[in-house]
Design a protein around this motif. Sequence first.
Motif, PDB file in Angstrom:
ATOM      1  N   ASN A  22       1.010   4.118  -2.864  1.00 32.49           N
ATOM      2  CA  ASN A  22       0.727   5.526  -2.544  1.00 32.49           C
ATOM      3  C   ASN A  22       1.770   6.459  -3.145  1.00 32.49           C
ATOM      4  O   ASN A  22       1.441   7.452  -3.795  1.00 32.49           O
ATOM      5  CB  ASN A  22       0.676   5.744  -1.030  1.00 32.49           C
TER       6      ASN A  22
ATOM      7  N   LEU B 267      -6.011   7.754   3.546  1.00 32.52           N
ATOM      8  CA  LEU B 267      -4.866   7.493   4.408  1.00 32.52           C
ATOM      9  C   LEU B 267      -5.347   7.261   5.838  1.00 32.52           C
ATOM     10  O   LEU B 267      -6.381   7.782   6.258  1.00 32.52           O
ATOM     11  CB  LEU B 267      -3.876   8.651   4.329  1.00 32.52           C
TER      12      LEU B 267
ATOM     13  N   SER C 293      -5.369   8.058  -7.026  1.00 29.64           N
ATOM     14  CA  SER C 293      -5.723   6.679  -7.355  1.00 29.64           C
ATOM     15  C   SER C 293      -7.193   6.562  -7.722  1.00 29.64           C
ATOM     16  O   SER C 293      -8.037   7.282  -7.202  1.00 29.64           O
ATOM     17  CB  SER C 293      -5.406   5.763  -6.171  1.00 29.64           C
TER      18      SER C 293
ATOM     19  N   ARG D 128      -8.187   6.363  -2.478  1.00 25.33           N
ATOM     20  CA  ARG D 128      -7.388   6.019  -1.308  1.00 25.33           C
ATOM     21  C   ARG D 128      -7.641   6.954  -0.144  1.00 25.33           C
ATOM     22  O   ARG D 128      -7.660   8.149  -0.296  1.00 25.33           O
ATOM     23  CB  ARG D 128      -5.919   6.131  -1.692  1.00 25.33           C
TER      24      ARG D 128
ATOM     25  N   THR E 282       1.566   6.227   5.817  1.00 21.25           N
ATOM     26  CA  THR E 282       2.106   7.195   4.859  1.00 21.25           C
ATOM     27  C   THR E 282       2.232   8.582   5.477  1.00 21.25           C
ATOM     28  O   THR E 282       3.227   9.275   5.259  1.00 21.25           O
ATOM     29  CB  THR E 282       1.238   7.232   3.590  1.00 21.25           C
TER      30      THR E 282
ATOM     31  N   THR F 279       0.828  -1.209   0.000  1.00 24.38           N
ATOM     32  CA  THR F 279       0.000   0.000   0.000  1.00 24.38           C
ATOM     33  C   THR F 279       0.860   1.255   0.000  1.00 24.38           C
ATOM     34  O   THR F 279       0.520   2.243  -0.655  1.00 24.38           O
ATOM     35  CB  THR F 279      -0.947   0.043   1.223  1.00 24.38           C
TER      36      THR F 279
ATOM     37  N   ASP G  32      -0.551   1.254   4.974  1.00 23.77           N
ATOM     38  CA  ASP G  32      -1.788   2.023   4.955  1.00 23.77           C
ATOM     39  C   ASP G  32      -2.977   1.092   4.854  1.00 23.77           C
ATOM     40  O   ASP G  32      -4.066   1.492   4.479  1.00 23.77           O
ATOM     41  CB  ASP G  32      -1.791   3.060   3.828  1.00 23.77           C
TER      42      ASP G  32
ATOM     43  N   ILE H 101      -1.986  11.995  -3.088  1.00 24.42           N
ATOM     44  CA  ILE H 101      -2.140  10.540  -2.956  1.00 24.42           C
ATOM     45  C   ILE H 101      -3.621  10.187  -2.875  1.00 24.42           C
ATOM     46  O   ILE H 101      -4.097   9.277  -3.547  1.00 24.42           O
ATOM     47  CB  ILE H 101      -1.376  10.005  -1.730  1.00 24.42           C
ATOM     48  N   GLN H 102      -4.348  10.914  -2.050  1.00 27.02           N
ATOM     49  CA  GLN H 102      -5.776  10.618  -1.907  1.00 27.02           C
ATOM     50  C   GLN H 102      -6.546  10.876  -3.198  1.00 27.02           C
ATOM     51  O   GLN H 102      -7.538  10.209  -3.462  1.00 27.02           O
ATOM     52  CB  GLN H 102      -6.381  11.417  -0.751  1.00 27.02           C
TER      53      GLN H 102
END
Length: 182
Positions: A14, A171, A165, A169, A136, A10, A118, A161-162
Amino acid sequence: MQSFFFPDNTVFVNFAWVNKLDLLRAYLGERGHLVEAVAHEIGRSSNHVPNLASLDVPTWFNQVVEFDEDNALKAIESIRKHRFGGKEDEPLKHLGESQTIYAITQIQEYKSSVFVTDDQAAYTLAKNLGCVAEDTVGVLRRLCANQEITGQDAFEIAVAIQNASPDGRKLITPFSSARDFN
């Protein structure tokens, strides 16, 4: 006893989503270790996660921890099934987390290591077993503490990152501003 960092897939995913694997490598330094199932997961994920294919496992990790003793394999399978609800028809599901938990709880040289994940279930289990676990956001905070990035950089990376994807995702550790990383 030296501690090591054992990231799971994960975390690699990320950082790959936002093309920041170099920061993860800086965090791991020379203390990054990997279990064989996570190495396999990285290979599988590189087929659909941009930038992950650029990660060269042998270059990043001097050694991939392998398990071939019957007792270890049985214990890992027990963790996979009984702690993560792994099923017979999905033998790889939760295998990386199970191997990592086994390594840092049962192999003497890894007992002071940090599990970096994560995956909420894996994070919670590791903590409940008395392991040091980081996510993360924790990685980004440590990079700030080491002055490798600023709090604003960390915040922007976490937001990216959120948003990057396709699976939306989330966190583990919540954050709302750059102040959360200092």
